[in-house]
Design a protein around this motif. Sequence first.
Motif: not given
Length: 316
Positions: A202-207, A245-249
Amino acid sequence: MSSKHSSSSNRPTDKTSRANKTSTEEQANSADVPIGEKPEAALYLVATPIGNMGDITDRAKKILAAADLIACEDTRVTRKLAQAFGFTAPLIAYHEHNADKVRPILIEKVKKGNVVALVSDAGTPLISDPGYKLANTAVEEGIGLTSIPGASAPITALILSGLPTDRFFFNGFLPNKTGARSKALKELTTIPSTLIFFESTHRLAGSLADMAAVLGNRPAAVTRELTKMFEEVRRGPLQELADHYQEAGNPKGEIVVVVGPPATEVTELSEDDLDTQIKDALEHNTLRDAAALVSTATGLPKKKVYQRALDLSKNK
């Protein structure tokens, strides 16, 4: 590691070794456990599979089968491993919340002649878990200590990433919040090595976005579900991975992120690309820090980057 602590005096010896063996043979076989014989009392650091059960080693199975006690992060997780291979030793939880209380119990067990095995939920113990304090105490107390090596998620991710493997720095998990995460990343900007991180889905895109802003748009790889049926390695520049990952979730599974080292030569950048990196860095950093970060990431002179950052900030 200093020579003071590299001594093998804590290593359990094989009582079945014959006198005519060479020293090399003795070292190679000192932790082997002949079938039907009890291994010597010691603390054994045992690596377990990170996904595929077939990756457990014969030595790990022998030690865990002969153990008097198995210390683990989560008894529910390790019980599944024990049931799969028929290990019957009692399980005791050993994690960051109870380590100070349980550590003396484990040390005392070894002193009384027991075989104690330490495992993590998956992979090699002591990597991003409190096991190092237990190992350190074993050294200080002079009790037997040895490792039964095997699977390791950081190393598996590194060799699959396609990034340089000659020098690497394992950082574990970054802080949860963007501000603290960016601060932690700043400390890593000048390390001339490939960087390895654990990350939550759940933190991947932000990181990844913070990594791109602070470290620069370095080549990277997101590895997921290593050794399992749905193993995946996605490679690309940090910002491209962040956007994906922001787009894919949020993806499923255990994740290790590998990031390439900083540029050692001047990178040919268009003015637009340079401006984009500077603007991204300015979102979380002062003008001076942003210029330093982009200079490190691209190899461009700091003075040149600072002047461009100054111009961009004036034209906002």
